[in-house]
Scaffold this motif. Structure first.
Motif, short mmCIF file in Angstrom:
data_model
loop_
_atom_site.label_atom_id
_atom_site.label_comp_id
_atom_site.label_asym_id
_atom_site.label_seq_id
_atom_site.Cartn_x
_atom_site.Cartn_y
_atom_site.Cartn_z
N SER A 180 -1.23 -5.59 -15.48
CA SER A 180 -1.94 -6.43 -14.53
C SER A 180 -1.40 -5.78 -13.18
CB SER A 180 -1.76 -7.89 -14.93
OG SER A 180 -0.06 -8.20 -14.54
N GLU A 181 -2.03 -6.11 -12.33
CA GLU A 181 -1.67 -6.24 -10.67
C GLU A 181 -0.29 -6.68 -10.43
OE1 GLU A 181 -2.79 -4.05 -8.65
OE2 GLU A 181 -4.87 -3.49 -9.46
N ALA A 182 -0.07 -8.12 -11.23
CA ALA A 182 1.17 -8.59 -11.13
C ALA A 182 2.21 -7.80 -11.57
CB ALA A 182 1.04 -10.05 -11.52
N VAL A 183 2.18 -7.16 -12.77
CA VAL A 183 3.09 -6.41 -13.24
C VAL A 183 3.19 -5.22 -12.32
CG1 VAL A 183 3.77 -4.90 -15.19
CG2 VAL A 183 2.90 -7.22 -15.63
N ALA A 184 2.27 -4.48 -12.12
CA ALA A 184 2.65 -3.35 -10.98
C ALA A 184 3.33 -3.69 -9.75
CB ALA A 184 1.07 -2.76 -10.70
N HIS A 185 2.78 -4.86 -9.21
CA HIS A 185 3.78 -5.17 -7.93
C HIS A 185 5.14 -5.45 -8.08
CE1 HIS A 185 0.16 -5.22 -5.82
NE2 HIS A 185 -0.49 -6.64 -6.37
N SER A 186 5.35 -6.00 -9.43
CA SER A 186 6.85 -6.48 -9.65
C SER A 186 7.42 -5.23 -9.95
CB SER A 186 7.15 -7.12 -10.85
OG SER A 186 6.44 -6.43 -12.00
N ALA A 187 6.96 -3.98 -10.37
CA ALA A 187 7.58 -2.68 -10.44
C ALA A 187 7.63 -2.16 -9.14
CB ALA A 187 6.75 -1.59 -11.50
N GLU A 188 6.67 -2.15 -8.18
CA GLU A 188 6.70 -1.97 -6.87
C GLU A 188 8.03 -2.46 -6.25
OE1 GLU A 188 3.25 -1.60 -4.47
OE2 GLU A 188 1.93 -1.84 -6.21
N ALA A 189 8.18 -3.79 -6.35
CA ALA A 189 9.19 -4.48 -5.84
C ALA A 189 10.94 -3.66 -6.26
CB ALA A 189 9.32 -5.84 -6.17
N ALA A 190 10.70 -3.30 -7.49
CA ALA A 190 11.84 -2.38 -7.84
C ALA A 190 12.07 -1.12 -7.49
CB ALA A 190 11.97 -2.69 -9.57
N GLY A 191 11.08 -0.49 -6.71
CA GLY A 191 11.26 0.67 -6.13
C GLY A 191 10.40 1.91 -6.77
N ILE A 192 9.31 1.59 -7.25
CA ILE A 192 8.35 2.41 -8.01
C ILE A 192 6.98 2.51 -7.26
CG2 ILE A 192 7.13 2.88 -10.14
CD1 ILE A 192 10.06 2.98 -10.31
N PRO A 193 6.83 3.74 -6.42
CA PRO A 193 5.58 3.61 -5.94
C PRO A 193 4.27 3.31 -6.54
CG PRO A 193 6.99 5.67 -5.74
CD PRO A 193 7.60 5.00 -6.66
N SER A 194 3.33 2.74 -5.98
CA SER A 194 1.95 2.30 -6.51
C SER A 194 1.22 3.47 -7.04
CB SER A 194 1.27 1.54 -5.42
OG SER A 194 1.10 2.36 -4.31
N GLN A 195 1.18 4.67 -6.44
CA GLN A 195 0.56 5.70 -6.68
C GLN A 195 0.98 6.29 -8.32
OE1 GLN A 195 2.20 5.63 -3.98
NE2 GLN A 195 3.42 7.62 -3.67
N TRP A 196 2.12 6.01 -8.77
CA TRP A 196 2.62 6.29 -10.06
C TRP A 196 2.07 5.55 -10.96
CZ3 TRP A 196 8.49 7.41 -9.40
CH2 TRP A 196 8.65 8.43 -8.33
N MET A 197 1.55 4.54 -10.61
CA MET A 197 1.06 3.45 -11.88
C MET A 197 -0.52 3.12 -11.81
SD MET A 197 3.50 0.37 -11.13
CE MET A 197 3.74 0.19 -9.44
N GLU A 198 -0.86 2.87 -13.13
CA GLU A 198 -2.32 2.59 -13.39
C GLU A 198 -2.33 1.45 -14.02
OE1 GLU A 198 -6.32 4.65 -15.48
OE2 GLU A 198 -4.43 5.76 -14.84
#
Length: 366
Positions: free
Chosen positions: A139-157
């Motif tokens: 989900s986008e919520a999970v992706a945002h939580s990963a971004e908050a941990a320092g993972i760039p959004s372009q690495w995620m799908e």
């Protein structure tokens, strides 16, 4: 030759296990050759899939984790997959160095919100993410939580979980379902389904049920599932005549057929598979406004959202929907169409296959 893919998971229940069942079944139908690196007691009912047993420590014990990494590396080198896919944050952290050592393409799926990490954990998470060809969030919520941990959004799908809608399109009648479950026919029925763990918020639902018990016609609140909070919930429900704890069910479809409303009282939720099931079952939904539930229900367009931990708001939303059948019906068909468009197993499998093919050497498909 079929493409071999290693799927790695630590001990898992609920959504991850169901996701793996759906994904592996779809991969097999597509002609791939999946196999599992998982705990020895990890069973996916109804599926025949090779299992290579792994020892995963649930404790924060670096020496044990290092041994697991080397064990994973040896397994991967011996089994020779073309691709490695880890499921869950901690499986990803252990699999990343093993896949790196084996020089294999690697992807991992985050099924839950990324928790607050210590500084060393955060650095290792970022290192593992750099080793991955792609990171999937449900989900986008999970992706945002990963971004908050320092993972760039372009690495995620973002690839939402999908399920086979067929069982929910062939539900028994309300009368048959209630007879099967031993539930009264005429009483309003509120159903809730899931792992009985703290984050699922069933204690909040019981507090709401206590308030609903004071109504002239109190609805029956039925909870299905098992988990570490079961004994505590049984004790809390012992004084409530309008609550039934059914334990784990062999099939959840009869409970959906029996229900007037489905309630999801979670404190946190990566996506919310129960919400998807309820949408396919054409049931009105009351859920908490947390995590991926807000996306699945499009911020309240396809179900009523209430604040987490608020038993009064939950009771009021349940009472409002039970008292207004027209309101219940208002969004059901639109929610069903949304689920058919976004949350089918076929769509999920197709998106995984597309991603896998982007990561694999082109010669595999020549």
């Amino acid at each position: 030759m079929p493409t071999r893919i290693a799927l790695v998971t630590r001990p898992a229940v609920g959504g991850i296990r169901r996701h793996l069942h759906t994904l592996i079944s779809g991969l097999q139908q597509a002609g791939w050759e999946p196999f599992l690196l998982a705990p020895p007691d990890f069973v996916l009912e109804g599926l025949s899939v090779p299992l290579y047993p792994m020892t995963f420590s649930l404790r924060q014990n670096p020496p044990e984790h290092i041994r697991t990494v080397f064990q994973l590396s040896r397994r991967l080198q011996a089994c020779a997959p073309q691709l490695v896919h880890a499921h869950g944050l901690w499986a990803a952290l252990l699999t990343a160095p093993a896949a790196w050592r084996a020089q294999l393409p690697f992807v991992f799926t985050l099924h839950n919100l990324v928790p607050r990490l210590s500084a060393p954990q955060r650095l290792f998470f970022q290192w593992a993410a750099k080793r991955a060809g792609r990171i999937i969030a449900v989900s986008e919520a999970v992706a945002h939580s990963a971004e908050a941990a320092g993972i760039p959004s372009q690495w995620m799908e973002v690839i939402p979980n999908g399920i086979d809608p067929t069982p929910f399109l062939q539900l028994p009648s309300r009368r048959e379902a209630r007879a099967q479950l031993g539930l009264p026919l005429e009483r309003p029925l509120v159903a809730s389904i899931g792992r009985l763990s703290k984050e699922k918020g069933f204690d909040v639902l019981l507090a709401a049920a206590r308030q609903l018990a004071m109504r002239a016609v109190p609805p029956l609140v039925v909870i299905a599932g098992d988990g570490p909070e079961r004994e505590s919930l049984v004790q809390q429900a012992s004084s409530l005549e309008n609550v039934r704890l059914l334990g784990p069910l062999p099939s959840v479809e009869p409970l959906y057929a029996a229900a007037d409303i489905v309630v999801i009282p979670s404190r946190e939720e990566g996506q919310g598979i129960v919400a998807i099931e309820a949408m396919f079952a054409r049931k009105a939904i009351v859920a908490t406004a947390v995590g991926g539930l807000m996306e699945t229900l499009d911020r309240g367009r396809y179900g009523r959202l209430v604040p987490p931990e608020d038993s009064t708001a939950l009771a009021e939303a349940i009472e409002t929907l039970l008292g207004d059948p027209a309101l219940r019906e208002h969004s059901i068909e639109a929610a069903f169409q949304r689920a058919m468009a976004l949350y089918t197993a076929d769509r999920m499998i197709a998106r995984h296959l597309t991603l896998y093919r982007e990561l694999l050497p082109k010669k595999i498909f020549c």
